[in-house]
Design an enzyme around this catalytic site. Structure first.
Site, PDB file in Angstrom:
ATOM      1  N   CYS A   1       0.868  -1.180   0.000  1.00  0.00           N
ATOM      2  CA  CYS A   1       0.000   0.000   0.000  1.00  0.00           C
ATOM      3  C   CYS A   1       0.908   1.234   0.000  1.00  0.00           C
ATOM      4  CB  CYS A   1      -0.970  -0.013   1.188  1.00  0.00           C
ATOM      5  SG  CYS A   1      -0.178   0.008   2.814  1.00  0.00           S
TER       6      CYS A   1
ATOM      7  N   ASN B   1       2.322   1.451   4.314  1.00  0.00           N
ATOM      8  CA  ASN B   1       2.656   0.187   5.000  1.00  0.00           C
ATOM      9  C   ASN B   1       2.376   0.246   6.507  1.00  0.00           C
ATOM     10  OD1 ASN B   1       5.577  -1.967   5.541  1.00  0.00           O
ATOM     11  ND2 ASN B   1       3.501  -2.576   5.068  1.00  0.00           N
TER      12      ASN B   1
ATOM     13  N   CYS C   1      -1.382   0.787   7.404  1.00  0.00           N
ATOM     14  CA  CYS C   1      -2.818   0.477   7.556  1.00  0.00           C
ATOM     15  C   CYS C   1      -3.225  -0.794   6.806  1.00  0.00           C
ATOM     16  CB  CYS C   1      -3.684   1.647   7.065  1.00  0.00           C
ATOM     17  SG  CYS C   1      -3.470   3.178   7.987  1.00  0.00           S
ATOM     18  N   ARG C   2      -3.289  -0.722   5.462  1.00  0.00           N
ATOM     19  CA  ARG C   2      -3.896  -1.808   4.677  1.00  0.00           C
ATOM     20  C   ARG C   2      -2.973  -2.995   4.442  1.00  0.00           C
ATOM     21  NH1 ARG C   2      -5.316   2.052  -0.135  1.00  0.00           N
ATOM     22  NH2 ARG C   2      -3.391   2.939   0.719  1.00  0.00           N
ATOM     23  N   SER C   3      -1.740  -2.755   3.974  1.00  0.00           N
ATOM     24  CA  SER C   3      -0.897  -3.912   3.631  1.00  0.00           C
ATOM     25  C   SER C   3      -0.454  -4.715   4.859  1.00  0.00           C
ATOM     26  CB  SER C   3       0.290  -3.524   2.739  1.00  0.00           C
ATOM     27  OG  SER C   3       1.155  -2.612   3.352  1.00  0.00           O
TER      28      SER C   3
ATOM     29  N   ASP D   1      -8.420   3.489   1.491  1.00  0.00           N
ATOM     30  CA  ASP D   1      -7.465   3.936   2.498  1.00  0.00           C
ATOM     31  C   ASP D   1      -8.206   4.384   3.765  1.00  0.00           C
ATOM     32  OD1 ASP D   1      -5.494   5.123   3.937  1.00  0.00           O
ATOM     33  OD2 ASP D   1      -4.742   6.361   2.293  1.00  0.00           O
TER      34      ASP D   1
HETATM   35  P1  4NP Z   1      -1.761   2.791   4.083  1.00  0.00           P
HETATM   36  O1  4NP Z   1      -2.464   4.116   4.652  1.00  0.00           O
HETATM   37  O2  4NP Z   1      -1.236   3.137   2.706  1.00  0.00           O
HETATM   38  O3  4NP Z   1      -2.905   1.816   4.023  1.00  0.00           O
HETATM   39  O4  4NP Z   1      -0.685   2.414   5.067  1.00  0.00           O
HETATM   40  C1  4NP Z   1      -1.841   5.363   4.712  1.00  0.00           C
HETATM   41  C2  4NP Z   1      -0.910   5.620   5.695  1.00  0.00           C
HETATM   42  C3  4NP Z   1      -0.327   6.869   5.785  1.00  0.00           C
HETATM   43  C4  4NP Z   1      -0.687   7.870   4.889  1.00  0.00           C
HETATM   44  C5  4NP Z   1      -1.596   7.602   3.889  1.00  0.00           C
HETATM   45  C6  4NP Z   1      -2.175   6.347   3.809  1.00  0.00           C
HETATM   46  N1  4NP Z   1      -0.101   9.152   4.994  1.00  0.00           N
HETATM   47  O5  4NP Z   1      -0.534  10.065   4.277  1.00  0.00           O
HETATM   48  O6  4NP Z   1       0.836   9.335   5.814  1.00  0.00           O
END
Ligand code: 4NP
Length: 156
Positions: free
Chosen positions: A9, A12, A14-16, A125
């Site tokens: 993602c 790294n 939240c989702r992955s 997200d």
């Molecule tokens: P992820 O979510 O891609 O599922 O880990 C996010 C984590 C952090 C951010 C965006 C999405 N950020 O903007 O810092």
């Protein structure tokens, strides 16, 4: 040689990591822990070294799954070392295609392509809207479908 699977993602956190933990849980339950190796990474370096988001850890724990991984950024070597690289959304997929070295061995796909009955083809997200349980339900469907696919394709 084990089959190697990498979930990707943006951050790294939240989702992955959630996909990694849920898929690992299914792999272990199927007794395939030695045959299938699982990891996750982000296309950005914004959260490198951090533990998973508290929303991800909370929803995992509610479903009886532990996770202790730390965020890392995808590297060119990952495209050589992994058999399957799964993108959570279209933006991740575009970034992976851009980062992928010529002639890489990994197959890069959208994760939810393995869950054709899911309500979405992207894992949204949850970083800004906190919808971690909704993300969990999609990840669960993707993990089941992906494991079925790999077992069939690799004869496991
Ligand atoms: P992820 O979510 O891609 O599922 O880990 C996010 C984590 C952090 C951010 C965006 C999405 N950020 O903007 O810092």
């Amino acid at each position: 040689m084990p089959v190697r699977v990498l979930f990707v993602c943006l951050g790294n956190i939240c989702r992955s990591p959630m996909a990694e933990a849920v898929f690992q849980h299914h792999v272990d339950a199927a007794g395939l822990g030695d045959a299938i190796q699982v990891d996750s990474a982000g296309t950005s370096d914004w959260h490198t070294g951090e533990s998973a988001h508290r929303g991800t850890l909370h929803v995992l724990r509610r479903h009886g799954i532990d996770y202790a991984g730390r965020a890392r950024t995808i590297s060119p070597r990952d495209f050589e070392q992994f058999d399957y690289i799964l993108a959570m959304d279209d933006s991740n997929l575009a970034n992976l295609r851009r980062l992928m070295p010529e002639g890489s061995r990994a197959k890069v796909h959208m994760f939810l392509d393995y869950a054709p009955d899911a309500s979405s083809r992207e894992v949204p997200d949850p970083y800004y809207d906190g919808r971690f349980e909704e993300v969990y339900q999609l990840v669960e469907q993707g993990a089941r479908g992906l494991l079925e696919h790999i077992r069939r394709e690799k004869g496991l």
